[in-house]
Write an enzyme that holds these catalytic residues in place. Structure first.
Site, PDB file in Angstrom:
ATOM      1  CG  ASP A   1      -7.223  -3.868   3.897  1.00 29.70           C
ATOM      2  OD1 ASP A   1      -8.404  -3.851   4.695  1.00 29.70           O
ATOM      3  OD2 ASP A   1      -6.970  -3.279   2.915  1.00 29.70           O
TER       4      ASP A   1
ATOM      5  CG  ASP B   1     -12.706  -5.859   6.081  1.00 32.90           C
ATOM      6  OD1 ASP B   1     -12.454  -5.326   7.243  1.00 32.90           O
ATOM      7  OD2 ASP B   1     -13.496  -5.343   5.215  1.00 32.90           O
TER       8      ASP B   1
ATOM      9  CE  LYS C   1       0.497 -17.798  -2.303  1.00 38.21           C
ATOM     10  NZ  LYS C   1      -0.310 -18.901  -1.972  1.00 38.21           N
TER      11      LYS C   1
ATOM     12  CG  ASP D   1      -2.834 -20.131  -0.121  1.00 37.84           C
ATOM     13  OD1 ASP D   1      -1.936 -19.860   0.902  1.00 37.84           O
ATOM     14  OD2 ASP D   1      -2.447 -20.678  -1.148  1.00 37.84           O
TER      15      ASP D   1
ATOM     16  CE1 TYR E   1      -3.343  -2.771   0.032  1.00 36.35           C
ATOM     17  CE2 TYR E   1      -3.887  -2.158   2.152  1.00 36.35           C
ATOM     18  CZ  TYR E   1      -4.060  -2.690   1.045  1.00 36.35           C
ATOM     19  OH  TYR E   1      -5.148  -4.009   1.131  1.00 36.35           O
TER      20      TYR E   1
END
Ligand code: NAD
Length: 357
Positions: free
Chosen positions: A247, A251, A191, A223, A142
């Site tokens: 992020d 959620d 990852k 994942d 980001y």
């Protein structure tokens, strides 16, 4: 003790829910002999209306001079068509960066009283869950270099992810310290089978873990983590991950608890001063109607006591009062489901929580 708290009520339901949290804090102050001083500052749409900018200089200065910041929510239809840099949400990024907040803590737990609201399978719900998501907030993709260029197939866009050892170490320490105050387990999500940043992440987190022999560390690929959160969320205690993975996963974690009106968050940096706010927005559809659930903001204030002021007994008391109100069958409209219970308004729910303190 005395504490100076900056209140940034913001827009929509922000003023109502922050007022509720202030009343609860005042009761905690009486019970435990602390004095909380509150000073209000403008941010978001109300600041645009009053001063022309979403984050006035006075707000930044006031927050920096305070012991901690309690925020409601910002934004609303009225300001939706403003250009990116002048939108109310800009105030949040500005405050985070001015206060140097690089950690986002989001607890997500299933309240036994609200099991019916959980969208997961009954056997998973029966096991319950109580996890703490620790998300890195100021690094990664980001904030990396980005742009557009001519590539092999014509126009292409790119974003880059970069993490330094220093950034990974400091967020890892937050996670291990949090685990010491909870059930002593950290799951680090990355990852590492594909990304070099993740390989550095994994190596660094493992090295930091050597300083915390009392905490059990495991690694998990992102994942798999996305699947495990809906398959068996009870396996997680503290979860630490990068900005983008956090992020998305935070959620997902918030959704499996059943209601957005219950979930608090804390953003922390190198000092004790933090920014504490509910994870939901300004809910303009119910603003000014005494219908907002104040619990997420009250629990955010409890996080402030725990993490900024190191007052765990006081934070426990606030959380216990919320638990008691829910266990006694009290509900605001967002968590009433099809139970047939008559919902309470914001003010009544606040009074009931205070009564249980
Ligand atoms: P929202 O979270 O405000 O509302 C989503 C839904 O949840 C609405 O139906 C709302 O009524 C309900 N809801 C939210 N909080 C509630 C509470 N405490 N009690 C009961 N019901 C609650 O998200 P949205 O509608 O997408 O956004 C509304 C505005 O908030 C937008 O301007 C958005 O940009 C802004 N926003 C701000 C923040 C923030 O300040 N941190 C975060 C998200 C969205």
């Amino acid at each position: 003790m005395t504490y100076n708290i900056a209140l940034v009520k913001g827009d929509g339901i922000g003023p109502e829910i922050v007022d509720s949290a202030v009343q609860v804090l005042e009761k905690v102050g009486q019970r435990f002999n602390h004095v909380f001083y509150f000073t209000e500052y403008l941010a978001g749409g109300c600041a645009i209306d009053a001063t022309g900018v979403p984050l006035p200089e006075e707000t930044v200065k006031g927050c920096l001079a305070s012991d901690s910041v309690l925020l409601g929510a910002v934004g609303g239809l009225k300001w939706d068509n403003l250009p990116g840099n002048t939108r109310p949400e800009k105030a949040l990024l500005g405050l985070r960066s001015a206060l140097g907040l690089y950690t986002n803590l989001r607890p997500a737990k299933l309240y036994p009283a609200l099991r019916a609201e959980c969208p997961l399978r009954p056997d998973i719900v029966a096991r319950g869950f109580d996890l703490m998501m620790v998300r890195e907030l100021t690094g990664g993709i980001y904030f990396g270099e980005r742009g557009r260029r001519e590539g092999k197939f014509g126009l292409e866009a790119y974003d880059t992810e970069a993490y330094s050892v220093v950034e990974i170490e400091r967020i890892a320490r937050v996670a291990f310290e949090a685990a010491r105050k909870r059930r002593g387990r950290v799951t680090s999500i990355d990852k590492a089978n594909v990304l070099e940043t993740s390989r550095l992440w994994r190596e660094t987190v493992r090295r930091v873990a050597e300083d915390y022999p009392d905490v059990a560390l495991s690694d998990m690929l992102v994942d798999n983590a996305a699947m495990q959160l809906v398959r068996n969320p009870s396996q997680f205690d503290v979860v630490v991950t990068s900005n983008m993975f956090g992020d998305i996963l935070s959620d997902e974690a918030s959704q499996i608890t059943g209601s957005i009106g219950l979930l608090p968050s804390a953003s922390l940096g190198a000092t004790r001063r933090g920014l504490f706010e509910p994870i939901h927005g300004s809910a303009p559809d119910i603003a000014g109607q005494d219908r907002a659930n104040p619990i997420a903001t009250i629990l955010s204030a409890a996080m402030m006591l725990r993490y900024a002021f190191d007052l765990p007994r006081e934070a426990d008391a606030m959380e216990a009062a919320v638990d008691a109100a829910l266990n006694d069958g009290l509900r605001t409209a967002d968590i009433v489901g099809d139970s047939g219970i008559k919902p309470l308004g914001t003010c009544e729910m606040t009074d009931e929580i205070i009564r249980r303190l």
